[in-house]
Design an enzyme around this catalytic site. Structure first.
Site, mmCIF file in Angstrom:
data_model
loop_
_atom_site.group_PDB
_atom_site.id
_atom_site.type_symbol
_atom_site.label_atom_id
_atom_site.label_comp_id
_atom_site.label_asym_id
_atom_site.label_seq_id
_atom_site.Cartn_x
_atom_site.Cartn_y
_atom_site.Cartn_z
ATOM 1 N N ASP A 119 0.818 -1.221 0.000
ATOM 2 C CA ASP A 119 0.000 0.000 0.000
ATOM 3 C C ASP A 119 0.850 1.269 0.000
ATOM 4 O OD1 ASP A 119 0.828 -0.650 2.522
ATOM 5 O OD2 ASP A 119 -0.970 0.061 3.543
ATOM 6 N N GLY A 120 2.016 1.243 0.673
ATOM 7 C CA GLY A 120 2.892 2.425 0.695
ATOM 8 C C GLY A 120 3.375 2.771 -0.698
ATOM 9 N N ASP A 166 1.752 -10.192 3.232
ATOM 10 C CA ASP A 166 0.872 -10.018 4.396
ATOM 11 C C ASP A 166 -0.616 -10.123 4.067
ATOM 12 O OD1 ASP A 166 3.263 -9.427 5.606
ATOM 13 O OD2 ASP A 166 3.015 -7.261 5.468
ATOM 14 N N GLU A 264 2.800 -11.396 14.304
ATOM 15 C CA GLU A 264 3.821 -10.503 14.880
ATOM 16 C C GLU A 264 3.228 -9.203 15.437
ATOM 17 O OE1 GLU A 264 6.812 -9.467 12.021
ATOM 18 O OE2 GLU A 264 5.396 -8.663 10.583
#
Length: 780
Positions: A119-120, A166, A264
């Protein structure tokens, strides 16, 4: 569609230039996407450029931006990571950096940018696009570009592909790399399970995912973990007591191991981190169990991409090129997403906004909202996990029902996961669950026994069929089957299997006219490597077979690359269904895939040989041809091998390989485990409702068409379809559905293998909106 429209795709990119870059953390499958963008770009007549080292390369320019050729993306499909490099880039965050990047693009005439990243990276691309005209006027004022160059590059098209292990991007069911990361995790969990059982240990596994619990959640589903900690749904305040009670109960029931999965980014209700070490200390302190921690770390990013990620990357790459070349100054920057098994285009910033909303909701402790924003697919995983992991099975209550579960047809990886899910959900509902051995021979011979909770313990990761699976159909044994249905008081039937499970279901419907005992609800869960069951786009077991074929093809290609000038002809299974040959062809980068659904002649074979002769003149001196086992009764594997050997004399030599039954074996892939588990749960929930509905005068009597269904995945949802309604959609002679969605992917396979064909662009995705999409999102 007219020939002119068909031909339009070949000239769509003439005079245009596309740059492709990978940014942020690497993910397996990025190379497949890069390869597809390059080859389809060249196919449309466009020039395609690699940008090495992500946005840093875009800012630095020079040798970092190089023109790609057809051969330059060869042999990269099976490589993990990203061949063109990726980097976190501070310069691009500053306007000065973006100004330099714009200068580098304008000088090369590049006005189309395909960004593969998280997304970044995609947000950065959108900022770049919105500033584009200002950047150009600044460059022109500074005298770095001419007015003509500014006009030629007046607008910038941007398409994003989400590459992230992810799966934390809202708007797509799967991001490129997630499935491969699940493969790595599952391989490790399977390996740890054996040592944990030997020593009666508890293992705490920490998986990646930053603030997204997808990897942890799906891992816990696919390995039957005792507990999972995910950031989206922190445990209740007294979770320590619950966890310890849960672990000791599992041990008392005879289990020799406990597995706890920690994401995490896991936190408790107050936002305090839950660490794997903290969980270990708790278990040791309270229970005294021998406990070990394994932090999986960057292993999850590595290794070979799975078949799913290669196909996903390739499909997304094709769609990205089409979206770029069809773009106008008014089309918003879009991201190519996956919904069910369909490629869709969504506005990039809508997706980024929802992704940010999830993080915001979690920061503000609005956890229910965070779960909803992750989408229905995530919610479904969570619901099934809660059902299977957190409830002690109740004792069968009065008024409970008896449901039997069986495997029919050839064994397929994932069958056991479906049986486990079916049995346990049945027990949770308070019902009696019976397991039937050896397919339809079981109810005929009375090979039926009751299954308790522990009966199916540890079945999720086991391949084949533990209940035994036969191809026998029920018709000949209706009398014995009816007698045993009465004897064991069976009130519902779950049939897990391939085409025989479906035809067996049809025979049971037919038999209801003669035998009242057969008037019980039944549901078929498609499970076959061939993926040929009508009513479903996917079957349990096909993904595992596909990965087996892919791994073998990778090794064979490596052998051919070493030998030089060698062509391999590989025969795959699938009966008359060309799914495995086509999808493996896409995933392994085959030059051709012969299937029954697409008839071919000796002229086609000749054209393929000539194509390979041309290929041997390039730097890529090897060939891979797949042939479905029943694609043509006369053009056998031997015939094709002999033809290629003769025609290729002096130019290349040929070898053949029949893969055979290795395709039915092996440990199920995460996709098959998860798909089977959810199908089992969905089937049992349907069954409970259907039995209640059919209860009349003290007994079950179900004779309506909708009481015998196939549960299948159709485009974006799981649906129940009466077997009788599917009859006219079936080609019974060849045991395949009359319409098959994956045939639309065949042109991609041919384009990526450099065939001069016409691409039908009418099948391409149109821009949708994320809110509308979410309401109809896939339930898988």
């Amino acid at each position: 569609m007219t020939h002119e429209e068909h031909h339009a795709a070949r000239t769509l990119g003439v005079g245009k230039a596309i740059a492709v870059l990978t940014s942020g953390g690497d993910a397996q499958g990025m190379n497949a996407a890069v390869r597809a963008v390059v080859r389809v770009g060249i196919f449309t007549g466009a020039r395609v450029f690699f940008v090495h080292e992500g946005y840093q390369g875009l800012v630095d320019g020079g040798d970092h931006i190089r023109e790609a050729t057809w051969e330059s993306v060869s042999m990269m499909l099976q490589l993990g990571g990203t061949v063109i490099g990726s980097a976190r880039c501070k310069d691009f965050r500053e306007r000065e950096g973006r100004l330099r990047a714009a200068h580098n693009l304008v000088k090369r005439g590049i006005t189309n940018l395909c960004v593969i990243g998280g997304d970044g990276s995609l947000t950065g691309a959108d900022t770049f696009r919105s500033e584009w005209s200002d950047l150009l006027s600044d460059l022109q004022k500074a005298g770095k570009i001419t007015a003509e160059e500014a006009t030629r590059s007046s607008y910038l098209n941007i398409v994003g592909l989400v590459g992230s292990i992810d799966n934390d991007f809202c708007g797509t069911d799967m991001t490129i790399g997630t499935d491969s990361a699940l493969h790595r995790i599952t391989e490790i969990v399977d390996a740890i399970t054996t040592t944990a059982q030997s020593h009666q240990r508890t293992f705490v596994l920490e998986v990646m995912g930053r603030h997204c619990g997808y990897l942890a959640l799906v891992t816990s589903l696919s390995c039957g973990a005792d507990w999972v900690f995910i950031p989206e749904c922190p445990p209740d305040d007294n979770w320590e007591d619950h966890l310890c009670r849960r672990l000791s109960e599992t041990r008392t029931r005879g289990s020799r191991l406990n597995i706890i999965i920690v994401a995490e980014g896991a936190i408790d209700r107050n936002g305090k981190p839950i660490t794997s070490e903290g969980v270990k200390d708790l278990v040791v302190r309270r229970l005294g169990y021998d406990t070990r921690v394994t932090v999986l770390g960057h292993v999850q990013r590595g290794g070979t991409p799975s078949a799913f990620d290669r196909i996903l990357g390739s499909r997304m790459g094709v769609e990205a090129v089409m979206a770029l070349l069809e773009g106008t100054p008014d089309t918003p920057a879009c991201v190519v997403s996956l919904s069910g098994n369909q490629a869709v285009r969504l506005p990039l910033m809508e997706c980024v906004q929802v992704t940010k909303d999830v993080t915001k909701a979690m920061d503000e402790k609005r956890f229910d909202e965070a779960m909803k924003l992750r989408g229905r697919s995530f919610m479904n995983n969570w619901e099934v996990y809660k059902l299977l992991a957190h409830i002690r099975p109740p004792a069968p209550k009065s008024g409970s029902y008896t449901v039997a579960v069986m495997n029919v047809g050839a064994p397929a990886a994932g069958m056991n996961a479906a049986v486990r899910s079916t049995v346990r959900i049945g027990l949770i509902q308070g019902n009696r669950v019976l397991v039937v051995h050896d397919g339809f021979e079981g109810p005929a011979k009375g090979q039926i026994e009751e299954a308790g909770w522990s009966y199916v313990g540890g079945w999720t990761g086991q391949g084949g069929s533990k209940l035994g699976s036969k191809r026998t159909l029920p018709k000949k044994s209706f009398e014995q089957i009816s007698a045993n249905i009465t004897k064991f008081n069976i009130q519902g039937l779950v049939i897990i299997g391939g085409f025989e499970a479906y035809t067996g279901g049809l025979e049971l419907m037919e038999g209801r006219k003669q035998f009242d005992e057969l008037c019980i609800p039944f549901v078929v869960i498609p499970a076959t490597v061939s993926n040929n069951v009508p009513g479903s786009d996917f079957s349990v077991g096909a993904d595992t077979a596909l990965n087996t074929i892919c791994t073998t093809c990778d090794r064979i290609k490596q052998s051919a690359a070493g030998t030089k000038r060698r062509v391999f002809i590989i025969e795959t299974m699938g009966g008359y269904c060309g799914y495995l040959a086509t999808m493996a062809g896409l995933a392994a980068g085959a030059d051709a895939a012969y299937i029954f659904e697409e008839p071919f002649t000796i002229r086609d074979l000749q054209a393929n040989v000539e194509h390979l002769v041309q290929k041997m003149k390039t730097t890529v001196k090897r060939g891979l041809v797949l042939r479905n086992e029943k694609c043509n009764e006369n053009y056998t594997t031997d015939f094709i091998f002999n033809l290629y050997s003769e025609e290729g004399k002096g130019i290349f030599d040929s070898r053949k390989n029949v893969l055979g039954h290795m395709q039915q074996g092996g440990s199920p892939t995460p996709f098959d485990r998860n798909f089977a588990t959810k199908m089992g749960a969905k089937a049992m929930n349907w069954m409970a409702g259907k039995i209640k509905e059919s209860y009349r005068n003290g007994r079950i009597f179900a004779n309506t068409p909708d009481s015998g269904c196939v549960l299948g995945m159709r485009k974006r949802a799981l649906v129940f379809q009466p077997v009788t309604e599917l009859q006219n959609q079936t080609d019974f002679e060849h045991r395949i559905p009359k319409e098959q969605w994956w045939l639309k992917l065949r042109p991609i396979l041919k384009i990526l293998a450099k065939y001069e064909i016409d691409l039908d662009t009418s099948e391409h995705a149109h821009l949708e909106h994320i809110s509308r999409k979410r309401s109809g999102e896939a339930t898988v």
